[in-house]
Design an enzyme around this catalytic site. Structure first.
Site, PDB file in Angstrom:
ATOM      1  N   HIS A  41      -4.477  -3.072 -11.194  1.00 12.68           N
ATOM      2  CA  HIS A  41      -4.724  -3.160  -9.760  1.00 12.68           C
ATOM      3  C   HIS A  41      -4.140  -4.436  -9.157  1.00 12.68           C
ATOM      4  CE1 HIS A  41      -6.504  -0.795  -6.719  1.00 12.68           C
ATOM      5  NE2 HIS A  41      -7.659  -1.406  -6.584  1.00 12.68           N
ATOM      6  N   ASN A  88     -10.528  -4.231  -1.261  1.00  8.25           N
ATOM      7  CA  ASN A  88     -10.899  -3.347  -0.145  1.00  8.25           C
ATOM      8  C   ASN A  88     -11.137  -4.085   1.168  1.00  8.25           C
ATOM      9  OD1 ASN A  88     -13.345  -4.523  -0.660  1.00  8.25           O
ATOM     10  ND2 ASN A  88     -14.395  -2.652  -1.281  1.00  8.25           N
ATOM     11  N   ASP A 113      -0.142  -1.542  -6.298  1.00 12.38           N
ATOM     12  CA  ASP A 113      -0.090  -0.637  -7.448  1.00 12.38           C
ATOM     13  C   ASP A 113      -0.175   0.824  -7.023  1.00 12.38           C
ATOM     14  OD1 ASP A 113      -2.907  -1.498  -6.775  1.00 12.38           O
ATOM     15  OD2 ASP A 113      -3.377   0.127  -8.151  1.00 12.38           O
ATOM     16  N   ASN A 134      -7.428   1.684  -1.458  1.00 14.78           N
ATOM     17  CA  ASN A 134      -8.385   0.943  -0.637  1.00 14.78           C
ATOM     18  C   ASN A 134      -7.788  -0.273   0.052  1.00 14.78           C
ATOM     19  OD1 ASN A 134     -10.536   2.678  -1.084  1.00 14.78           O
ATOM     20  ND2 ASN A 134     -11.199   1.591  -2.933  1.00 14.78           N
TER      21      ASN A 134
END
Length: 213
Positions: A41, A88, A113, A134
């Site tokens: 991530h 997020n 990613d 997100n």
């Protein structure tokens, strides 16, 4: 003597500081904290670190809940930014950067990613939806626009349908995937240089992974 050399280096550094209007904000997405370092991530963070190393700068100046470096890519002044919010909430940081420096959304380049691409693959787009990511969702909501280019860096699909997606993206890649991702950073930087030069179509044609099937 060492003090004289230190002063010389500081003067030289100031002389080389970027001048003129900032052309682009280049943001790499990820999660801050040691526990997230090296995870799939954090591909955006990894890319920004790679670019900073190539340019000989450090992304270590704090502003608007983010870290940034003021530098140049291909003669254009840019800010390299890594939001220090969680993924997020990435848009909170980037909204402030765009507002303060009066950068339009189309001059924000976001790198992140993508689990739908294999490690080493890229996909570049001029604009579009969040695609379930997100970080993108937060940015689109905060700046009220999806009209910004992005570079998606492949991290690979989860190994089987039952695998929890959050566990996959917060996991670390194996040695082969790490090698492929390092190669993707090189390609993504070449793509970035084209995009900053106003040649996003060329970047897409050259670097976009071919859709399978």
């Amino acid at each position: 003597m060492s003090n004289i050399w230190d002063l010389f280096k500081q003067t030289e550094s100031k002389a080389q500081a970027p001048m003129g209007k900032i052309g682009y904000v280049i943001a790499g997405l990820g999660n801050p904290g040691k526990e997230y370092a090296g995870t799939r991530h954090n591909a955006g963070f990894r890319f920004i670190d790679y670019v900073a190393t190539e340019l000989g700068v450090r992304v270590d100046r704090a502003k608007f809940n983010g870290l940034y470096a003021d530098t140049e890519v291909g003669g254009t002044r840019v800010l390299l930014v890594t939001p220090m919010t969680m993924m997020n909430a990435s848009g909170v940081c980037l909204r402030e950067f765009l507002s303060f420096y009066k950068i339009p959304p189309e001059n924000l380049i976001v790198v992140y990613d993508d689990v739908n691409l294999d490690p080493g693959e890229l996909r570049i787009r001029k604009k579009g939806s969040d695609g379930g990511h997100n970080g993108l969702k937060s940015i689109i909501y905060q700046i009220q626009s999806d009209n910004f280019p992005r570079i998606r860096i492949g991290v690979g699909k989860k190994p089987h349908p039952e695998y929890v997606l959050a566990d996959w993206v917060l996991g670390t890649p194996d040695a082969a995937a790490k090698k492929a991702e390092a190669e993707s950073d090189i390609k993504a930087y070449d793509a970035l240089k084209l995009m900053v030069a106003g040649k996003t179509d060329d970047a897409m044609n050259r670097f976009n992974a071919k859709k399978k099937g």
